[in-house]
Each structure stands twice: as C-alpha cells, then as structure tokens.
Design an enzyme around this catalytic site. Structure first.
Site, mmCIF file in Angstrom:
data_model
loop_
_atom_site.group_PDB
_atom_site.id
_atom_site.type_symbol
_atom_site.label_atom_id
_atom_site.label_comp_id
_atom_site.label_asym_id
_atom_site.label_seq_id
_atom_site.Cartn_x
_atom_site.Cartn_y
_atom_site.Cartn_z
ATOM 1 N N ASN A 134 41.397 27.438 14.606
ATOM 2 C CA ASN A 134 42.214 27.394 14.107
ATOM 3 C C ASN A 134 43.983 27.266 15.271
ATOM 4 O OD1 ASN A 134 45.334 27.195 12.842
ATOM 5 N ND2 ASN A 134 45.176 29.238 12.136
ATOM 6 N N LYS B 264 46.945 26.215 15.269
ATOM 7 C CA LYS B 264 47.953 26.120 15.162
ATOM 8 C C LYS B 264 48.814 25.297 14.781
ATOM 9 C CE LYS B 264 47.267 30.994 13.845
ATOM 10 N NZ LYS B 264 47.371 32.392 13.976
ATOM 11 N N HIS C 88 47.383 30.267 4.856
ATOM 12 C CA HIS C 88 46.837 31.072 5.447
ATOM 13 C C HIS C 88 47.915 31.463 6.030
ATOM 14 C CE1 HIS C 88 47.366 32.520 10.051
ATOM 15 N NE2 HIS C 88 46.711 31.718 10.052
ATOM 16 N N GLU D 251 50.299 32.463 7.470
ATOM 17 C CA GLU D 251 51.606 31.685 8.365
ATOM 18 C C GLU D 251 52.170 30.786 7.025
ATOM 19 O OE1 GLU D 251 49.582 30.833 11.514
ATOM 20 O OE2 GLU D 251 49.803 32.946 12.463
ATOM 21 N N GLU E 199 42.085 37.738 7.366
ATOM 22 C CA GLU E 199 43.160 38.027 8.449
ATOM 23 C C GLU E 199 44.379 38.713 7.735
ATOM 24 O OE1 GLU E 199 42.899 34.475 10.800
ATOM 25 O OE2 GLU E 199 44.289 33.792 9.184
ATOM 26 N N GLY F 53 47.570 37.205 16.330
ATOM 27 C CA GLY F 53 48.448 37.351 16.907
ATOM 28 C C GLY F 53 49.370 38.058 18.004
ATOM 29 N N SER G 177 43.409 38.140 16.083
ATOM 30 C CA SER G 177 43.367 38.633 17.082
ATOM 31 C C SER G 177 41.756 39.079 18.260
ATOM 32 C CB SER G 177 43.746 39.615 17.944
ATOM 33 O OG SER G 177 45.358 39.494 18.076
#
Ligand code: 13P
Length: 254
Positions: A12, A14, A100, A102, A170, A176, A216
């Site tokens: 991904n 992003k 996701h 985010e 996730e 991250g 991560s």
C-alpha cells in the site's frame, strides 16, 4: 486443519511517490517477479490513483498485480474526486483496499460505508481487501477482540467468499509506528477473525479465506509473522516503498 492459502504480499503505497518513483518501484518488482517460474506468493501493488495507469503498464505481464487504495460505492455519477471500482477494473486493477484505518479516520468511514464499497468492488469484478483493526485505546481497554469482530461483521460484503475477499488485520497502533504486533498478539486476533468468519461464512469458506497482517511489517519481522498459522500474507506500507525491502518480505512468505 488449515487449508492451503496462497500468501498475498500487498504494498500500500499510500500518498507517496511521484511518477518516477512509481515507475522505478514497479519496474524493480516486475523484473524480479518475471524471473520466478511459480511464485509461492501473490504480489500486489496499490499506488495512488494517478499512478495506477503507469504502474499497470510497468508491471504488465510480470505477474505483479495491480490494486487501488479505495473506491466509491457507486458505478458512476456526480461524485467529485471519487473513483468507481468499474474504472479501477477497467484500468487493470484486480483488487481494491477498503476500510483502511486512515480512511476510517481521515474520511470518517464507518463499517456500513466500508461494506458498501466492498460490495461495489465485487459488483465490478474486483477482489476486496477489507481492513479492520483496533486502536491502542481499545486494546488497552481489553476490547481488541470485540472491536475486530464487530468491524468484520459490519464491513464484510454479503457475497464474500474466499475468492473475492481478503481480510487485512491492521492494528492502528502498529501502522507506521515501528511498533509491530508480537507474533502472539497477531495470531490471537487472526484466530478470532477466522472463528468469526466460520460463524458468518461457514467452516469451508473461512478455512480458505486469507487474512493479512499489516502494521510495521519489515524484512526483519516478516518471517516470524508470516509463519503464524492464521497469517496469510501482509499489507505493507512503509517497507513497500523500497523494492529490496518489499521483495525481502515476499521471499519470507515463500
Ligand atoms: P506500515 O507498514 O507503514 O506500518 O503501514 C501499514 C499499513 O497501513 C498498510 O496498509
């Protein structure tokens, strides 16, 4: 008994990279993938929307597959800035990531929105990668399992099966941050997800459905995570921006 599930290694990207970066990354992966006769893993790259065409051209014929990071739930219409799964399919995508964390945070997407997008993806003939995961606060409150169960129940498309849907667990606190879930934490949640899939889809389909871990994942921790009985691949952010690192993760799966 675990059914054989072909691991998926999905990058991904992003909101990262310009044209030259996307081309370089995609071609480095395509070059390596072409050399494999029968890759043990399915490799997917999910570039930002404007790079979908370029990445698709670059990986064509290599075996690396193309995915997108989001889609709208409608096939067309007055939705400024959005992209339909039909267009993604038309551009060569095989999968689209939906829900996701985010998107859930930045765009206030709820389980019902994620489900509508996942259903739209299936309607368009794309595979849906449905993301779920708890926040640190929810984990610390002992709610990790219930949060993931609820997100799964609310986000899974009605017509989900092991061919058209992939789950990505996730944990938000691992994305991250460099704070990867321990193998035990990951396996525990993946097992709960699989159990919930049994309830929803039945034993046979649940045993075949892939559940990816994301958060991560790096070359240094991938092997241990990917060896877990209910981890069937990875959804990788930061490390997917470097061809060597992403490839090393893929090799850890195969
Ligand atoms: P990182 O690998 O950068 O933690 O991101 C994970 C992720 O969100 C992939 O979708």
């Amino acid at each position: 008994m675990t059914a054989p599930r072909r691991p998926m290694i999905a990058g991904n990207w992003k909101m990262n990279g310009l044209k030259a970066d996307g081309r370089k990354l995609a071609s480095a992966l395509a070059r390596r993938m072409k050399k494999l006769k029968k890759p043990a893993f399915e490799m997917l790259v999910c570039p930002p929307f404007p790079l979908i065409g370029l990445a698709g051209e670059t990986i064509r014929g290599s075996g690396v597959k193309l995915g997108a990071q989001d889609c709208h739930s409608n096939a067309s219409g007055a939705h400024t800035g959005d992209v339909s799964p039909e267009l993604l399919k038309n551009m060569g995508c095989k999968y689209v990531i939906v829900g996701h964390s985010e998107r859930r945070t930045d765009h206030n997407e709820k389980d019902a929105d994620v489900k509508a997008k996942a259903e739209a993806a299936l309607r368009a003939g794309l595979g849906a990668i449905v993301c779920i995961g708890e926040t640190l606060k929810q984990r610390e409150a002992g709610r990790a399992m219930s949060v993931n169960r609820k997100q799964l129940q609310g986000s899974l498309p009605e017509a989900a099966n092991a061919k058209n849907t992939v789950i990505a667990y996730e944990p938000v606190w691992a994305i991250g941050t460099g704070k990867v879930a321990t193998p035990e934490q990951a396996q525990d949640v993946h097992a709960v997800i699989r159990k919930e899939l049994v309830n929803i889809l039945g034993e046979k389909e649940a045993a075949k459905m892939r559940i990816l871990y994301g958060g991560s994942m790096k070359p240094g921790n991938a092997k241990e995570l990917l060896a877990l009985p209910d981890v069937d691949g990875g959804l990788i952010g930061g490390a997917a921006l470097n061809a060597d690192d992403f490839w090393a993760i893929a090799e850890a799966a195969g």
